[in-house]
Enzyme design. Sequence first.
Site, PDB file in Angstrom:
ATOM      1  N   ASP A   1       0.558  -0.948  -0.120  1.00 21.24           N
ATOM      2  CA  ASP A   1      -0.038   0.056  -0.240  1.00 21.24           C
ATOM      3  C   ASP A   1       0.697   1.157   0.149  1.00 21.24           C
ATOM      4  O   ASP A   1       0.266   1.833  -0.883  1.00 21.24           O
ATOM      5  CB  ASP A   1      -0.934   0.246   1.801  1.00 21.24           C
ATOM      6  CG  ASP A   1      -2.138  -1.419   0.952  1.00 21.24           C
ATOM      7  OD1 ASP A   1      -2.360  -1.649   0.145  1.00 21.24           O
ATOM      8  OD2 ASP A   1      -3.001  -1.275   2.025  1.00 21.24           O
TER       9      ASP A   1
ATOM     10  N   ASN B   1      -5.470   8.703   2.828  1.00 20.20           N
ATOM     11  CA  ASN B   1      -5.243   7.781   3.582  1.00 20.20           C
ATOM     12  C   ASN B   1      -5.961   8.869   4.553  1.00 20.20           C
ATOM     13  O   ASN B   1      -7.001   8.714   5.137  1.00 20.20           O
ATOM     14  CB  ASN B   1      -4.613   7.030   3.991  1.00 20.20           C
ATOM     15  CG  ASN B   1      -4.273   5.470   3.485  1.00 20.20           C
ATOM     16  OD1 ASN B   1      -5.063   5.520   2.563  1.00 20.20           O
ATOM     17  ND2 ASN B   1      -3.096   4.550   3.906  1.00 20.20           N
TER      18      ASN B   1
ATOM     19  N   HIS C   1      -7.530  19.138  25.412  1.00 23.92           N
ATOM     20  CA  HIS C   1      -5.154  18.447  25.090  1.00 23.92           C
ATOM     21  C   HIS C   1      -5.628  17.013  24.715  1.00 23.92           C
ATOM     22  O   HIS C   1      -6.039  16.107  24.689  1.00 23.92           O
ATOM     23  CB  HIS C   1      -5.039  18.634  26.218  1.00 23.92           C
ATOM     24  CG  HIS C   1      -3.732  18.678  26.252  1.00 23.92           C
ATOM     25  ND1 HIS C   1      -2.800  18.047  25.943  1.00 23.92           N
ATOM     26  CD2 HIS C   1      -2.147  19.960  25.931  1.00 23.92           C
ATOM     27  CE1 HIS C   1      -1.409  18.637  25.681  1.00 23.92           C
ATOM     28  NE2 HIS C   1      -1.168  19.810  25.944  1.00 23.92           N
TER      29      HIS C   1
ATOM     30  N   ASP D   1      -2.833  15.168  21.597  1.00 24.80           N
ATOM     31  CA  ASP D   1      -0.982  14.868  20.579  1.00 24.80           C
ATOM     32  C   ASP D   1      -1.861  15.113  19.010  1.00 24.80           C
ATOM     33  O   ASP D   1      -0.558  16.183  18.527  1.00 24.80           O
ATOM     34  CB  ASP D   1      -0.341  13.412  20.430  1.00 24.80           C
ATOM     35  CG  ASP D   1      -0.093  13.334  21.712  1.00 24.80           C
ATOM     36  OD1 ASP D   1       0.074  14.224  22.740  1.00 24.80           O
ATOM     37  OD2 ASP D   1       0.418  11.903  21.426  1.00 24.80           O
TER      38      ASP D   1
ATOM     39  N   ALA E   1      -5.832   1.981   7.910  1.00 28.58           N
ATOM     40  CA  ALA E   1      -3.702   2.724   8.420  1.00 28.58           C
ATOM     41  C   ALA E   1      -3.789   3.071   9.477  1.00 28.58           C
ATOM     42  O   ALA E   1      -3.704   2.775  10.600  1.00 28.58           O
ATOM     43  CB  ALA E   1      -3.247   3.281   7.448  1.00 28.58           C
TER      44      ALA E   1
ATOM     45  N   LEU F   1      -6.379   3.551  12.439  1.00 25.33           N
ATOM     46  CA  LEU F   1      -6.379   2.207  12.800  1.00 25.33           C
ATOM     47  C   LEU F   1      -5.857   2.406  14.232  1.00 25.33           C
ATOM     48  O   LEU F   1      -5.925   1.837  15.798  1.00 25.33           O
ATOM     49  CB  LEU F   1      -6.846   1.391  12.509  1.00 25.33           C
ATOM     50  CG  LEU F   1      -7.178  -0.296  12.999  1.00 25.33           C
ATOM     51  CD1 LEU F   1      -8.111  -0.471  13.732  1.00 25.33           C
ATOM     52  CD2 LEU F   1      -6.406  -1.326  11.978  1.00 25.33           C
TER      53      LEU F   1
END
Length: 274
Positions: free
Chosen positions: A66, A138, A167, A169, A181, A184
Amino acid sequence: MEVGIVAQRNNSRAAALAAELRAALGEDGVGCWFDESTAAAIGDPAAAASVAGFDAYDLVVSIGGDGTFLFAARGAGGTPILGINLGEVGFLNAVRPEGAVDAVREEVGAIAADNAEIREAPRLTAESDGFESVPAVNEIVVTGRRGHGGGATFDVDVDGSDYTAGHADGILMATPTGSSAYNLSEGGPLVHPSIDGLIVTEMAGTEAMPPLVVDGDCEITVRVDDADHIVVVSDGRRPHELDVPREITVSRTEPPVRLAGPAADFFEALGKLS
């Protein structure tokens, strides 16, 4: 007819299949061009072409996994792409190597006769104050500095309505194609590629909302005020750093990915994830 071919780097099996395709298509009077790495691997640098120009061809063939498909798709534009799977999971690559030559020849003939059955999958783009990301097959990720002491406060709207604020990341927005990808791995849902949807997943949120699937035509707005900077990443490549405060809009873009050849079996590919 002209075909652009990309083989997985440092994979002798992929390079050998690229050379086999060139020989077979040459017998049919079809011109073949390769990305620079593949042209070098098959010993024909004169046949090298920029992947960025693959949208000028009639068909693009990706040989590998992929990741190779995503690389080829960046330059394919609206040109149909046929993926040959070399033992990878294969969500985007349905053709097995032993049937690759026949499958590519058949698809070239169908395109020439204007009766090819081409499927479409969406692409996403992020925009902000004159910046526009590379289109993603993706996912688009908007992130602060990851790890201890990192992250930022993200406010997320869907078509102007508040979805979440807190808050984290980062915020990941994926197509159904990309649900299996990076999405998940961040705890996002699997979404069948037949679903017309857009996935929104908070990345390591301190008080995270559940992942959300909305209509594919929705517009997602991400606002950040309290970080040193943020980074926008398209399909895991070409990170672009932006100053803060910042508002970023993620939505579908044209052209969609156009998929040639047989469709991959989504559930068979899922079985290879474990």
